[in-house]
Design an enzyme around this catalytic site. Structure first.
Site, mmCIF file in Angstrom:
data_model
loop_
_atom_site.group_PDB
_atom_site.id
_atom_site.type_symbol
_atom_site.label_atom_id
_atom_site.label_comp_id
_atom_site.label_asym_id
_atom_site.label_seq_id
_atom_site.Cartn_x
_atom_site.Cartn_y
_atom_site.Cartn_z
ATOM 1 N N THR A 193 0.814 -1.219 0.000
ATOM 2 C CA THR A 193 0.000 0.000 0.000
ATOM 3 C C THR A 193 0.845 1.266 0.000
ATOM 4 O O THR A 193 0.325 2.370 -0.124
ATOM 5 C CB THR A 193 -0.938 0.010 1.215
ATOM 6 O OG1 THR A 193 -0.179 -0.249 2.399
ATOM 7 C CG2 THR A 193 -2.009 -1.056 1.078
ATOM 8 N N GLN B 18 -6.521 -14.891 -0.549
ATOM 9 C CA GLN B 18 -5.382 -15.201 0.309
ATOM 10 C C GLN B 18 -5.281 -16.708 0.536
ATOM 11 O O GLN B 18 -4.183 -17.260 0.592
ATOM 12 C CB GLN B 18 -5.499 -14.477 1.653
ATOM 13 C CG GLN B 18 -4.244 -14.665 2.512
ATOM 14 C CD GLN B 18 -4.216 -13.755 3.727
ATOM 15 O OE1 GLN B 18 -4.746 -12.650 3.697
ATOM 16 N NE2 GLN B 18 -3.598 -14.214 4.798
ATOM 17 N N ASP C 142 -4.476 -10.811 13.526
ATOM 18 C CA ASP C 142 -5.686 -10.424 12.795
ATOM 19 C C ASP C 142 -5.828 -11.183 11.480
ATOM 20 O O ASP C 142 -6.866 -11.102 10.809
ATOM 21 C CB ASP C 142 -5.697 -8.910 12.536
ATOM 22 C CG ASP C 142 -4.515 -8.440 11.699
ATOM 23 O OD1 ASP C 142 -3.488 -9.153 11.648
ATOM 24 O OD2 ASP C 142 -4.605 -7.346 11.113
ATOM 25 N N LYS D 281 -1.676 3.842 20.001
ATOM 26 C CA LYS D 281 -1.334 2.979 18.876
ATOM 27 C C LYS D 281 0.171 2.888 18.669
ATOM 28 O O LYS D 281 0.874 3.892 18.654
ATOM 29 C CB LYS D 281 -2.013 3.491 17.604
ATOM 30 C CG LYS D 281 -1.939 2.503 16.441
ATOM 31 C CD LYS D 281 -2.839 2.921 15.302
ATOM 32 C CE LYS D 281 -2.803 1.877 14.191
ATOM 33 N NZ LYS D 281 -3.704 2.226 13.077
ATOM 34 N N LYS E 201 3.004 4.973 15.729
ATOM 35 C CA LYS E 201 2.541 6.283 15.301
ATOM 36 C C LYS E 201 3.150 7.367 16.178
ATOM 37 O O LYS E 201 3.310 7.195 17.385
ATOM 38 C CB LYS E 201 1.015 6.379 15.408
ATOM 39 C CG LYS E 201 0.265 5.449 14.464
ATOM 40 C CD LYS E 201 0.271 5.984 13.048
ATOM 41 C CE LYS E 201 -0.619 5.132 12.148
ATOM 42 N NZ LYS E 201 -0.643 5.635 10.772
#
Length: 429
Positions: free
Chosen positions: A39, A175, A196, A231, A234
């Site tokens: 990404t 996937q 996840d 988080k 970040k």
């Protein structure tokens, strides 16, 4: 060579794994893959857990396979995300894949001479020629809608009212097929990933079982959290990237240096290659003198060298010392402009044109031009005579002498007033 499972266990890097995995690995060299969605043209530190998992897998004598999701990157994994990701075009994906490949080479050995050399694959290579009709015939018929709906990642999106596009819904099938393809064509029997990803990974093991009667295994690592609940990865400026153009080595080093004691103890296991005894000795040293921050320093050093280089680590260390310790004009001059400005981020910047700078007949004139540094020449003279003012880390001895020091980056002067107050004079050409 070490025991892969034992290595991950002491590092706190195992969330879940399928039955039989440990025995499977002990039979001989195995191949495992972990996927990266392209990404962006750089990985960020959130990806490092997966990268380090592959690194330990290779160091254990096994073969790591890094899968770049050129096809799945066009869709976007819905796992525990609240909205659909923007779709990427082929040209952007190719650029991103090239950047990620370069970064992975710092961690994994792709040398053709190594028997367990790392392999890089792109699922676009096998998905791009797959027609929709072929896919639903050869893959879709093996996985029921009920099975797909039962996944937590799907249920959450449906329950929160945002819905789920058909494109995203098919992600776990794609996937799953990746795992099947690598199992069949590359002998890849294990998929690694974040916790996840468990639902997507076991869809692959299910497809392999139903389509070929084969056995495959899954292992997930915990999602990284911070002790204070905020988080991980970040900062106020955004993500912490591995690309030095996006996050400078100095800023990267500072991120790790400033983690909390509790997080440092966890992160040094996950993000470094230091062995168990070294880590435990550092923890003991830290407990005895926490103000010396032994854990944070060791963590920041190891990961900065691994991601960047020893030279960049030395620059980051020197830059930190400029702000917090003794340093010289020579030390300042070694910093590039970006690092210099990051070290002194937030300090007042006084701009003046070249003529104004050159016409300042003394340090007193220069330091009182706009009254930001000193309100009056009397105040400036008193502090200079007390030895409390330096320019470019050189103490001003005589307030009446002209400032002759070299401009940093041909435009900056660093003024230090007392121990902690800094100002930057920027000379505009």
């Amino acid at each position: 060579m070490n025991d892969f499972i034992a290595e991950l266990k002491w590092r706190g890097m195992i969330q879940d794994m399928t039955a039989g995995l440990e025995e499977h690995i002990q039979k001989g060299t195995a191949a495992a893959y972990l996927g990266f969605d392209p990404t962006a043209d750089s990985l960020h530190i959130g990806h490092l857990v997966g990268v380090m998992t592959l690194l330990h897998f290779q160091r254990s004598g096994h073969q790591p396979v890094a899968l770049i999701g050129g096809a799945t990157g066009m869709i976007g994994d819905p796992s525990f995300k609240s909205a659909e990701r923007n779709l990427l075009d082929k040209a952007t994906l190719d650029q991103n894949i090239a950047g990620i490949r370069k970064q992975l080479e710092k961690f994994l050995d792709f040398d053709a001479e190594a028997s367990n050399k790392a392999v890089l694959v792109n699922n676009y290579d096998w998905m791009s020629e797959f027609s929709f009709l072929e896919f639903i015939r050869d893959v879709g018929k093996y996985i029921t809608v009920n099975y797909m709906m039962a996944k937590d990642s799907v249920k959450r999106r449906l329950e929160d009212g945002n819905g789920l596009s058909f494109t995203e819904f098919t992600y776990q099938l794609i996937q799953g097929y990746d795992f099947y393809y690598l199992w069949k064509n590359k002998g890849c029997s294990i998929q690694l990933g974040g916790s996840d990803q468990w639902g997507n990974i076991v869809t692959g093991t299910e497809l392999i079982r139903k389509k070929e009667g084969g056995e495959a295994y899954a292992l997930t690592v915990p999602l990284i959290t911070k002790a204070d609940g905020t988080k991980f990865g970040k900062t106020e400026g955004g993500s912490v990237w591995l690309d030095p153009e996006k996050t400078s080595p100095y800023a990267f080093y500072q991120f790790w240096l400033n983690v909390s004691d509790e997080d440092a103890s966890k992160y040094i296991r996950i993000f470094t290659t230091l062995d168990q005894k070294t880590v435990e000795d550092l923890e003991k040293e830290h407990q005895e003198a926490p103000h010396l921050r032994a854990l944070q320093k060791a963590l920041a050093k190891d990961i900065t060298i691994l991601v960047h280089s020893e030279k960049e680590y030395e620059v980051a260390l020197k830059a930190s010392g400029i702000l917090f310790g003794k340093s010289s004009l020579e030390d300042l001059a070694t910093l590039d402009e970006r690092t210099f400005l990051q070290v002194f981020d937030g300090v007042d910047v006084i701009e003046m044109d070249q003529a104004t700078y050159e016409n300042a007949e003394s340090a007193l004139d220069l330091l009182t031009l706009d009254q930001t540094i000193f309100k009056s020449k009397g105040e400036a003279r008193k502090m200079i005579q007390g030895g409390g003012v330096s320019i470019n880390k050189e103490k001003i001895e005589n307030p009446n002498n002209k400032v002759e020091t070299t401009l940093l980056q041909d435009k900056y002067l660093l003024v230090q007033k007392g121990k902690k107050n800094y100002y930057i004079i920027k000379v505009l050409s």
